[in-house]
Design an enzyme around this catalytic site. Structure first.
Site, mmCIF file in Angstrom:
data_model
loop_
_atom_site.group_PDB
_atom_site.id
_atom_site.type_symbol
_atom_site.label_atom_id
_atom_site.label_comp_id
_atom_site.label_asym_id
_atom_site.label_seq_id
_atom_site.Cartn_x
_atom_site.Cartn_y
_atom_site.Cartn_z
ATOM 1 N N ARG A 69 6.087 -9.063 -14.625
ATOM 2 C CA ARG A 69 7.257 -8.217 -14.854
ATOM 3 C C ARG A 69 8.342 -8.562 -13.843
ATOM 4 N NH1 ARG A 69 6.464 -3.815 -13.138
ATOM 5 N NH2 ARG A 69 4.299 -3.945 -12.467
ATOM 6 N N TYR A 197 6.629 -13.028 -21.238
ATOM 7 C CA TYR A 197 5.485 -12.451 -20.515
ATOM 8 C C TYR A 197 5.235 -11.000 -20.956
ATOM 9 C CZ TYR A 197 2.745 -9.883 -17.265
ATOM 10 O OH TYR A 197 1.782 -9.040 -16.766
ATOM 11 N N LYS A 206 5.065 -0.940 -21.489
ATOM 12 C CA LYS A 206 5.786 -0.307 -20.383
ATOM 13 C C LYS A 206 7.159 0.192 -20.836
ATOM 14 C CE LYS A 206 2.362 -0.565 -17.820
ATOM 15 N NZ LYS A 206 1.839 -1.415 -16.819
ATOM 16 N N HIS A 226 1.541 6.420 -15.875
ATOM 17 C CA HIS A 226 0.843 5.134 -15.666
ATOM 18 C C HIS A 226 -0.583 5.449 -15.204
ATOM 19 C CE1 HIS A 226 1.086 0.906 -13.544
ATOM 20 N NE2 HIS A 226 0.496 0.835 -14.723
ATOM 21 N N SER A 248 0.257 -1.057 -10.335
ATOM 22 C CA SER A 248 -0.194 -2.238 -11.062
ATOM 23 C C SER A 248 -1.178 -3.047 -10.229
ATOM 24 C CB SER A 248 1.009 -3.100 -11.413
ATOM 25 O OG SER A 248 1.917 -2.329 -12.171
ATOM 26 N N CYS A 250 -4.108 -2.311 -9.141
ATOM 27 C CA CYS A 250 -4.772 -1.555 -8.075
ATOM 28 C C CYS A 250 -6.013 -0.821 -8.566
ATOM 29 C CB CYS A 250 -3.796 -0.578 -7.424
ATOM 30 S SG CYS A 250 -2.562 -1.397 -6.423
ATOM 31 N N ASP A 277 -4.464 2.302 -18.836
ATOM 32 C CA ASP A 277 -3.143 2.015 -18.246
ATOM 33 C C ASP A 277 -2.118 3.128 -18.455
ATOM 34 O OD1 ASP A 277 -1.615 0.004 -16.755
ATOM 35 O OD2 ASP A 277 -0.411 -0.242 -18.565
ATOM 36 N N ASN A 369 -1.754 -13.177 -11.744
ATOM 37 C CA ASN A 369 -1.459 -12.138 -12.738
ATOM 38 C C ASN A 369 -1.810 -12.612 -14.154
ATOM 39 O OD1 ASN A 369 -0.479 -9.538 -13.517
ATOM 40 N ND2 ASN A 369 1.443 -10.459 -14.199
ATOM 41 N N ARG A 371 -3.876 -12.663 -17.551
ATOM 42 C CA ARG A 371 -4.309 -11.434 -18.224
ATOM 43 C C ARG A 371 -5.140 -11.741 -19.467
ATOM 44 N NH1 ARG A 371 -2.299 -6.167 -16.192
ATOM 45 N NH2 ARG A 371 -1.153 -6.813 -14.349
ATOM 46 N N ARG A 402 -3.312 0.922 -2.655
ATOM 47 C CA ARG A 402 -3.936 -0.003 -1.715
ATOM 48 C C ARG A 402 -3.386 0.271 -0.337
ATOM 49 N NH1 ARG A 402 -5.951 -5.130 -3.682
ATOM 50 N NH2 ARG A 402 -5.812 -4.966 -5.939
HETATM 51 P P1 GTP Z 1 -2.418 -3.080 -14.244
HETATM 52 O O1 GTP Z 1 -3.014 -3.578 -15.505
HETATM 53 O O2 GTP Z 1 -1.535 -4.085 -13.581
HETATM 54 O O3 GTP Z 1 -1.724 -1.764 -14.383
HETATM 55 O O4 GTP Z 1 -3.607 -2.958 -13.164
HETATM 56 P P2 GTP Z 1 -4.892 -2.041 -12.969
HETATM 57 O O5 GTP Z 1 -4.522 -0.865 -12.132
HETATM 58 O O6 GTP Z 1 -5.588 -1.782 -14.249
HETATM 59 O O7 GTP Z 1 -5.786 -2.968 -12.015
HETATM 60 P P3 GTP Z 1 -7.225 -3.616 -12.204
HETATM 61 O O8 GTP Z 1 -8.289 -2.592 -12.508
HETATM 62 O O9 GTP Z 1 -7.113 -4.736 -13.139
HETATM 63 O O10 GTP Z 1 -7.534 -4.156 -10.728
HETATM 64 C C1 GTP Z 1 -6.830 -5.179 -10.164
HETATM 65 C C2 GTP Z 1 -7.474 -5.707 -8.930
HETATM 66 O O11 GTP Z 1 -8.004 -4.683 -8.088
HETATM 67 C C3 GTP Z 1 -8.624 -6.660 -9.211
HETATM 68 O O12 GTP Z 1 -8.443 -7.805 -8.437
HETATM 69 C C4 GTP Z 1 -9.845 -5.900 -8.791
HETATM 70 O O13 GTP Z 1 -10.836 -6.782 -8.364
HETATM 71 C C5 GTP Z 1 -9.324 -4.985 -7.696
HETATM 72 N N1 GTP Z 1 -10.120 -3.734 -7.625
HETATM 73 C C6 GTP Z 1 -10.275 -2.828 -8.624
HETATM 74 N N2 GTP Z 1 -11.072 -1.800 -8.239
HETATM 75 C C7 GTP Z 1 -11.422 -2.063 -6.962
HETATM 76 C C8 GTP Z 1 -12.233 -1.372 -5.996
HETATM 77 O O14 GTP Z 1 -12.798 -0.310 -6.246
HETATM 78 N N3 GTP Z 1 -12.348 -1.950 -4.754
HETATM 79 C C9 GTP Z 1 -11.732 -3.125 -4.455
HETATM 80 N N4 GTP Z 1 -11.902 -3.613 -3.232
HETATM 81 N N5 GTP Z 1 -10.974 -3.819 -5.344
HETATM 82 C C10 GTP Z 1 -10.812 -3.286 -6.568
HETATM 83 C C1 SPV Z 2 1.342 -3.549 -15.003
HETATM 84 O O1 SPV Z 2 2.005 -4.437 -14.428
HETATM 85 O O2 SPV Z 2 1.252 -2.382 -14.555
HETATM 86 C C2 SPV Z 2 0.595 -3.865 -16.236
HETATM 87 C C3 SPV Z 2 0.817 -5.156 -16.863
HETATM 88 O O3 SPV Z 2 -0.153 -3.032 -16.739
HETATM 89 S S1 SPV Z 2 2.342 -5.226 -17.712
HETATM 90 O O4 SPV Z 2 2.087 -4.902 -19.096
HETATM 91 O O5 SPV Z 2 2.801 -6.588 -17.565
HETATM 92 O O6 SPV Z 2 3.266 -4.290 -17.151
HETATM 93 MN MN MN Z 3 -0.098 -1.107 -15.669
#
Ligand code: GTP
Ligand code: SPV
Ligand code: MN
Length: 588
Positions: A69, A197, A206, A226, A248, A250, A277, A369, A371, A402
């Site tokens: 994004r 993208y 989004k 979100h 995102s 996290c 999400d 990033n 996906r 984080r």
């Molecule tokens: P978006 O799709 O961007 O909104 O992201 P999301 O919030 O769904 O994030 P996602 O669950 O894909 O996690 C992204 C990153 O965080 C990955 O690299 C995971 O390995 C890391 N991660 C997720 N949960 C944990 C956790 O409990 N501990 C740690 N240390 N890392 C985590």
């Molecule tokens: C985010 O960035 O929070 C996502 C991926 O879930 S995107 O659809 O690219 O925004």
């Molecule tokens: Mn997201």
């Protein structure tokens, strides 16, 4: 096709603007999707993967300048600048339309216009909303067909209503300097140019389900957030639901699909995914807050997803999935990414399209990033409630980010308004999900900084008003931090499946089953109340990540005060009072 006059009129206008050679109505049929996949493979836009190992799976690579994004090029084009607020880029709508139409003009020449009718939420659900996206990208069509409910049923549900969201996407030439993602909340319109993208071009996600929907929600008394939605099933069969907002990349997808630790599984605990999400939340007839997931698939972060960290996500991607910007293993025509396993392919192509040997290369095979776009129905733990459209009642709202330091593993807010304060002061290290520096701590209120379609001060006010309406039926609000680091920079808390141990404490707090310790920032668990059974983790280490250090929080309070200045008069008095209260408690 549709006879809806408002739709037909707009499509005619857009056709006259972008001048496509052809027009295709997306009907949602398998046959049409299959034809489009074939066409995309014939032009190299997509690569068909090993159909024995990954049936109906495909690989796509975006341009190297177009992998995330672009927050700096994302605009809220409200008539008044003030209505976009200090956290959004703003452009005057008249000027924006003029500029965007200038860029879009004639850009479909030699191309096909695909008309995608889509529903956010199960078609016909009282909470569902309809959009129409025009695009010149087959990749977008195929992704939208996974991420949303697409096809003729949507036209039927729309009838001749004028209540739908317009979305124009033009790939143009993927020029970074002419890339714009613009939202016109007062016109229910989105225009996205010069990107291919996901987050910039899958306009249901989004752009609609957060930026436009948050604005609709404020005006109509509901919330677009979100947030993931997760159900925890107890051994007695009862299921309780939580919604959680993390910025995102996290951990939303990971928490939404978590596998309970073995000791929990043995007792009969199960976890169900409703969403990973986005949550749309309404006050139900019973006065509680009910949430639906408006999406139909997962656009998840690939790197780090593996059989141990998130087996459910991995299983979800084994069929009917589009992978974007991962490494292509040429030996068996499959995909690979960092953190999938310890066995990178030797004979591969990296995300940029260059030959790549994972054994010797110090370059990354997959973009951080990169996906997967996977159908929700593939998910082994998808909730029965996912497709119902009535939603699930939310017991707890969880914020998180984080933070290497300062923020404890978990704490509970004192009450709703204090919870809104906790959400508003969220801070997190930036990730690769958006272009720009990674690892810098920034304030990201409610994980909505990049996604709130109006003035964030008004958004805070809306949260406070929702709490007033919900009264004693309001979900309890918590904050978590899975990302505390030790002196060597390792994560202290094991995270992933073990996060259920924290969610269990949260749910116990909601039902008044467990006590807590009051601190200046809220209530933290007594260490012995977090179940560490079956986990090699000492209670002293747990205590160390539950500790609230008032000197660190004093600094934090100064940062919050600074951040709050942005909102001027629009900062609700309730939040000013909350900050004053925090400072007061810290100084005691
Ligand atoms: P978006 O799709 O961007 O909104 O992201 P999301 O919030 O769904 O994030 P996602 O669950 O894909 O996690 C992204 C990153 O965080 C990955 O690299 C995971 O390995 C890391 N991660 C997720 N949960 C944990 C956790 O409990 N501990 C740690 N240390 N890392 C985590
Ligand atoms: C985010 O960035 O929070 C996502 C991926 O879930 S995107 O659809 O690219 O925004
Ligand atoms: Mn997201």
């Amino acid at each position: 096709m549709t006879k809806n006059q408002s739709v037909l009129k707009w499509i005619d206008e857009m056709k006259a603007l972008v001048t496509p050679d052809n027009l295709v109505w997306i009907d949602g049929s398998d046959a049409q999707i299959e034809d489009l996949r074939k066409e995309a493979c014939s032009t190299g836009e997509m690569i068909k993967l090993n159909q024995d190992k990954l049936p109906n799976c495909y690989l796509h690579r975006t341009a190297v300048n177009d992998v995330a994004r672009v927050e700096g090029r994302t605009y809220i084009c409200s008539r008044k600048e003030e209505d976009a607020g200090p956290t959004n880029n703003w452009m005057d709508p008249t000027k924006a339309y003029e500029m965007l139409y200038g860029i879009a003009k004639g850009s479909y020449k030699g191309r096909t216009m695909y008309v995608i009718p889509y529903s956010m939420g199960p078609v016909g659900s009282p909470f569902a909303k309809i959009g129409v996206e025009l695009t010149d990208s087959i990749y977008v069509v195929l992704n939208m067909a996974i991420m949303t409910r697409v096809g003729n049923a949507v036209w039927e549900a729309l009838g001749d209503s004028t209540e739908w969201v317009k979305g124009l996407h033009c790939k143009c030439n993927i020029e970074e300097e002419n890339r714009y993602i613009c939202h016109f909340p007062e016109d229910d319109t989105i225009i996205s140019v010069n990107s291919g993208y996901g987050g910039n071009v899958l306009l249901g996600k989004k752009c609609f389900a957060l930026r436009i929907a948050s604005y609709l929600g404020k005006n109509q008394g509901w919330m677009a957030e979100h947030m993931l939605i997760l159900g925890v099933q107890y051994p007695n069969g009862e299921v309780k639901y939580v919604a959680a907002a993390f910025p995102s990349a996290c951990g939303k997808t990971n928490l939404a699909m978590l596998i309970p630790p073995e000791v929990y599984q043995k007792k009969g605990y199960k976890v169900w995914t409703v969403g990973d999400d986005i949550a749309w939340m309404h006050i139900g007839e019973d006065g509680r807050l009910w949430a639906i997931n408006p999406e139909n698939g997962f656009f998840g972060v690939a790197p780090g997803t593996n059989a141990k960290s998130n087996p459910n996500a991995l299983a979800t991607t084994r069929e009917g999935t589009i992978f974007t910007n991962v490494a292509h293993n040429l030996d068996d025509n499959t995909v690979w990414w960092e953190g999938l396993d310890k066995n990178p392919p030797e004979n591969a192509v990296d995300w940029t399209g260059e030959p790549w040997n994972g054994k010797t290369s110090d370059k990354k095979g997959a973009h951080p990033n990169s996906r997967f776009t996977a159908p929700a129905r593939n998910c082994p733990c998808i909730s029965d409630e996912f497709d119902k459209g009535t939603g699930v009642p939310i017991s707890a709202i969880i914020f998180g980010g984080r933070r290497a330091q300062t923020t404890p593993l978990v704490y509970q807010s004192r009450d709703w308004n204090n919870g809104v304060f906790v959400g508003s002061i969220m801070a997190s290290e930036t990730t690769a999900a958006a272009t720009g520096a990674v690892g810098v701590v920034r304030r990201d209120p409610m994980a909505m900084l990049p996604f709130c379609g109006y003035h964030m001060g008004d958004y805070f006010k809306h949260w406070i008003e929702m709490g007033q309406k919900l009264g004693d039926k309001a979900p309890k609000i918590f904050n978590v931090n899975w990302f505390r680091l030790d002196e060597e920079g390792h994560f202290i808390w094991p995270g992933f499946g073990d996060n259920l141990r924290v969610v269990e404490w949260i749910l116990k707090r909601c039902s008044g089953e467990v006590d807590a310790v009051e601190t200046a920032i809220g209530y933290v668990p007594k260490a012995e109340d977090i179940n560490l059974e079956g986990l090699d983790f000492s209670i002293d280490t747990l205590k160390s990540i539950l500790e609230v250090k008032n000197d660190q929080w004093m600094k934090e309070a100064e940062g919050i005060e600074e951040f709050y200045k942005k909102f001027g008069d629009k900062l609700p008095q309730e939040l000013k009072d909350q900050l004053a209260g925090l400072k007061d408690r810290l100084s005691k």
